[in-house]
Design a protein around this motif. Structure first.
Motif, PDB file in Angstrom:
ATOM      1  N   SER A  98      74.560  26.702  32.180  1.00  0.00           N
ATOM      2  CA  SER A  98      74.013  27.331  33.295  1.00  0.00           C
ATOM      3  C   SER A  98      74.214  29.150  33.145  1.00  0.00           C
ATOM      4  O   SER A  98      75.724  29.308  32.173  1.00  0.00           O
ATOM      5  CB  SER A  98      74.675  27.037  34.447  1.00  0.00           C
ATOM      6  OG  SER A  98      74.572  26.648  35.002  1.00  0.00           O
ATOM      7  N   ARG A 101      76.415  34.349  36.796  1.00  0.00           N
ATOM      8  CA  ARG A 101      76.034  35.076  37.755  1.00  0.00           C
ATOM      9  C   ARG A 101      75.123  33.862  38.148  1.00  0.00           C
ATOM     10  O   ARG A 101      73.332  34.480  39.512  1.00  0.00           O
ATOM     11  CB  ARG A 101      74.950  36.196  37.789  1.00  0.00           C
ATOM     12  CG  ARG A 101      76.078  37.497  37.728  1.00  0.00           C
ATOM     13  CD  ARG A 101      75.356  38.617  38.028  1.00  0.00           C
ATOM     14  NE  ARG A 101      76.591  39.515  37.086  1.00  0.00           N
ATOM     15  CZ  ARG A 101      75.797  41.213  37.046  1.00  0.00           C
ATOM     16  NH1 ARG A 101      75.147  41.224  37.582  1.00  0.00           N
ATOM     17  NH2 ARG A 101      76.608  41.809  36.828  1.00  0.00           N
ATOM     18  N   SER A 102      74.787  32.427  38.306  1.00  0.00           N
ATOM     19  CA  SER A 102      74.032  31.239  38.883  1.00  0.00           C
ATOM     20  C   SER A 102      74.424  30.805  39.701  1.00  0.00           C
ATOM     21  O   SER A 102      73.370  29.728  40.340  1.00  0.00           O
ATOM     22  CB  SER A 102      73.327  31.337  37.825  1.00  0.00           C
ATOM     23  OG  SER A 102      74.487  30.209  37.164  1.00  0.00           O
ATOM     24  N   ARG A 103      75.588  30.644  40.233  1.00  0.00           N
ATOM     25  CA  ARG A 103      76.316  30.096  41.130  1.00  0.00           C
ATOM     26  C   ARG A 103      75.997  30.264  41.969  1.00  0.00           C
ATOM     27  O   ARG A 103      76.574  30.588  42.713  1.00  0.00           O
ATOM     28  CB  ARG A 103      77.800  29.835  40.763  1.00  0.00           C
ATOM     29  CG  ARG A 103      78.958  28.773  40.776  1.00  0.00           C
ATOM     30  CD  ARG A 103      80.301  28.323  41.353  1.00  0.00           C
ATOM     31  NE  ARG A 103      80.940  28.840  39.677  1.00  0.00           N
ATOM     32  CZ  ARG A 103      81.969  28.391  39.292  1.00  0.00           C
ATOM     33  NH1 ARG A 103      82.923  28.645  39.897  1.00  0.00           N
ATOM     34  NH2 ARG A 103      82.212  28.794  38.432  1.00  0.00           N
ATOM     35  N   ARG A 104      75.792  29.017  42.937  1.00  0.00           N
ATOM     36  CA  ARG A 104      74.890  28.956  44.525  1.00  0.00           C
ATOM     37  C   ARG A 104      76.164  29.042  45.200  1.00  0.00           C
ATOM     38  O   ARG A 104      75.843  29.156  46.524  1.00  0.00           O
ATOM     39  CB  ARG A 104      73.943  28.375  44.760  1.00  0.00           C
ATOM     40  CG  ARG A 104      73.634  26.711  44.429  1.00  0.00           C
ATOM     41  CD  ARG A 104      72.524  25.850  44.604  1.00  0.00           C
ATOM     42  NE  ARG A 104      72.701  24.575  44.223  1.00  0.00           N
ATOM     43  CZ  ARG A 104      71.746  24.096  44.876  1.00  0.00           C
ATOM     44  NH1 ARG A 104      70.840  23.887  44.842  1.00  0.00           N
ATOM     45  NH2 ARG A 104      72.114  21.790  44.031  1.00  0.00           N
ATOM     46  N   ASP A 139      76.240  34.153  42.193  1.00  0.00           N
ATOM     47  CA  ASP A 139      75.470  34.420  42.518  1.00  0.00           C
ATOM     48  C   ASP A 139      75.057  36.062  43.183  1.00  0.00           C
ATOM     49  O   ASP A 139      76.269  36.552  44.193  1.00  0.00           O
ATOM     50  CB  ASP A 139      74.021  33.663  43.376  1.00  0.00           C
ATOM     51  CG  ASP A 139      72.284  33.743  44.079  1.00  0.00           C
ATOM     52  OD1 ASP A 139      72.922  35.414  44.258  1.00  0.00           O
ATOM     53  OD2 ASP A 139      72.422  33.587  43.411  1.00  0.00           O
ATOM     54  N   ARG A 141      73.972  37.590  45.615  1.00  0.00           N
ATOM     55  CA  ARG A 141      73.743  37.367  47.156  1.00  0.00           C
ATOM     56  C   ARG A 141      75.277  36.750  47.613  1.00  0.00           C
ATOM     57  O   ARG A 141      75.544  37.852  48.398  1.00  0.00           O
ATOM     58  CB  ARG A 141      72.600  36.280  47.029  1.00  0.00           C
ATOM     59  CG  ARG A 141      70.950  37.122  47.090  1.00  0.00           C
ATOM     60  CD  ARG A 141      70.205  35.688  47.385  1.00  0.00           C
ATOM     61  NE  ARG A 141      70.528  35.002  45.842  1.00  0.00           N
ATOM     62  CZ  ARG A 141      69.669  34.594  46.104  1.00  0.00           C
ATOM     63  NH1 ARG A 141      68.406  33.737  47.223  1.00  0.00           N
ATOM     64  NH2 ARG A 141      70.086  32.453  45.316  1.00  0.00           N
ATOM     65  N   ILE A 169      74.684  29.763  48.860  1.00  0.00           N
ATOM     66  CA  ILE A 169      72.864  29.822  48.756  1.00  0.00           C
ATOM     67  C   ILE A 169      71.512  28.623  49.508  1.00  0.00           C
ATOM     68  O   ILE A 169      71.875  28.188  49.236  1.00  0.00           O
ATOM     69  CB  ILE A 169      72.377  30.582  47.898  1.00  0.00           C
ATOM     70  CG1 ILE A 169      73.505  31.558  47.484  1.00  0.00           C
ATOM     71  CG2 ILE A 169      70.886  31.230  48.123  1.00  0.00           C
ATOM     72  CD1 ILE A 169      72.896  32.360  46.163  1.00  0.00           C
ATOM     73  N   THR A 241      74.573  24.478  40.666  1.00  0.00           N
ATOM     74  CA  THR A 241      73.756  25.750  40.487  1.00  0.00           C
ATOM     75  C   THR A 241      72.158  24.922  39.759  1.00  0.00           C
ATOM     76  O   THR A 241      72.659  23.804  39.988  1.00  0.00           O
ATOM     77  CB  THR A 241      73.606  26.430  38.295  1.00  0.00           C
ATOM     78  OG1 THR A 241      73.747  25.096  37.323  1.00  0.00           O
ATOM     79  CG2 THR A 241      75.381  26.962  38.145  1.00  0.00           C
TER      80      THR A 241
END
Length: 400
Positions: A98, A101-104, A139, A141, A169, A241
């Motif tokens: 992955s 900065r993709s872990r939700r 992420d 966010r 998210i 992710t």
């Protein structure tokens, strides 16, 4: 041992480099030279860490590896576990990593500090919270919530204790669940509402010892699997992710093939059960009541051919006679694996099994039982959803 030191050959399971002269050396990469005095000369696979908190923060252990070495680590964790059980897969698919900065979904901790709350991951093998000022895995966010949460939790954490914060998210935006902080009276209520409105949260829940209670949820919060939206219980488990979930799902669907009847065991919210081909009849079992009720709601709304059962598969696994009714079985157990269920599967006639695992060691033990029962491990796909972490996942495809 040579006085001249040695070259690091590979990275061991806990993240330390193993040299040709038998030493385990932290923060080394394959190809590094470790002198007799312990000094390190970086090799071609030694990368510059991208986060200021590495290696103190326990969220990452492997930022000093380049992508080639990181992929090799993920693959070797899976293959070494299989070798320990004398198992060879017919095919090893390419490793999926992955991106940063993709872990939700992230579980953070908050404790009182000299200048206010400290929020972040804990230090490796410690309860010390590293105050997060940067994060290259979650992420953006989610990271954007950290500084505002410090302000929200000021003077609301117990003395000598702390709080747990689960960020995720959802379809509607960021979902926040806080356990351990106190929001007493109208002041506490207003602070939560102001925080939720200011940051346009999908939901905020607070658990003050009696379970999570939604304090702000303007619309029902959901998570979607394909085109099917299911209610998202507060703090519920999600694949880390979206890209990792897609790879695992692809591996599962390839393993299941054109099966007309499928059992999804340890089904969670329905990541796999709700993503089967149109017309497939699905039975889903899960011990978490909130999760299985969400799965059922999603299946009913989509008018799928699905039966959802609240069932503890550790205490009451499907028996061989039940398993014989299915063309394929999907397993996605917790880290401990699925010992009791695979004992019964080994005696079943089920032609195909897709096994998703977050622990190569328990997977290999379960795989050994299935192989003794007549299955063959046709394919294994290593997955590194938790980038720069020693945590490794996989999906295995078995056939009779």
């Amino acid at each position: 041992m040579s006085d001249s030191g040695g070259i690091v050959l590979r990275v061991a399971a806990h993240g330390d480099g193993l040299t040709e002269d038998g030493r385990h050396v932290a923060l080394t990469a394959p190809g590094d030279h470790v002198a007799a005095d312990g000094s390190i000369t970086p090799g071609p696979h030694h990368a510059q860490p991208v986060c200021r908190h590495f290696p103190e923060c326990g969220g990452c252990q492997l930022q000093h590896l380049d992508d080639t070495a990181l992929s090799d680590f993920v693959r070797d964790r899976v293959l070494n576990a299989l070798v320990s059980q004398n198992i060879t897969a017919d095919e090893v698919a390419p490793v999926h990593l992955s991106p940063p900065r993709s872990r939700r979904r992230a579980v953070l901790h908050a404790i009182n500090g000299p200048k206010g709350p400290r929020i972040g991951f804990t230090k490796e093998r410690s309860h010390h919270v590293v105050d997060m000022m940067q994060c290259e895995v979650i992420d953006p966010r989610l990271f954007e919530m950290v500084a505002p949460l410090r302000r929200l939790l000021a003077n609301r954490l117990p003395k000598g204790g702390g709080a747990e914060i689960i960020l995720a998210i959802a379809d509607q935006g960021v979902d926040v669940a806080i356990k351990g902080a106190r929001f007493d009276g109208m002041g506490g209520h207003d602070a939560i509402i102001d925080f939720a409105e200011a940051h346009r949260l999908a939901r905020i829940c607070v658990d003050e010892g009696h379970g999570p209670e939604p304090r702000w949820e303007p619309r029902p919060v959901t998570i979607s699997f394909g085109t099917i939206a299911v209610p998202l219980p507060p703090g519920a488990f999600l694949q880390a992710t979206q890209d990792g979930e897609a790879v695992l799902l692809l591996g599962v669907k390839r393993a299941v093939g054109d099966a007309a009847t499928v059992a999804d065991l340890f089904a969670g919210l329905g990541t796999f059960a709700l993503s089967m081909n149109a017309g497939t009849r699905v039975y889903a079992a899960e011990a978490d009541r909130a999760a299985i009720e969400s799965l059922k709601a999603g299946a009913d709304a989509a008018r799928l051919h699905a039966i959802a059962e609240h069932r503890d598969l550790f205490r009451r696994p499907l028996e061989t006679s039940e398993l014989d009714r299915f063309d394929a079985v999907i397993l996605d157990p917790p880290r401990a694996g699925a010992r009791e269920q695979t004992i019964r599967l080994a005696d079943a006639k089920t032609p195909r099994i897709a096994y998703v695992s977050c622990n190569p060691a328990s997977f290999a033990k379960d795989a050994g039982r299935l192989i003794e029962g007549g299955y063959r491990l046709k394919r294994v796909t290593p997955v590194g959803q938790f980038r720069w972490s020693t945590h490794v996942e996989l999906v295995g495809a078995f056939e009779r």
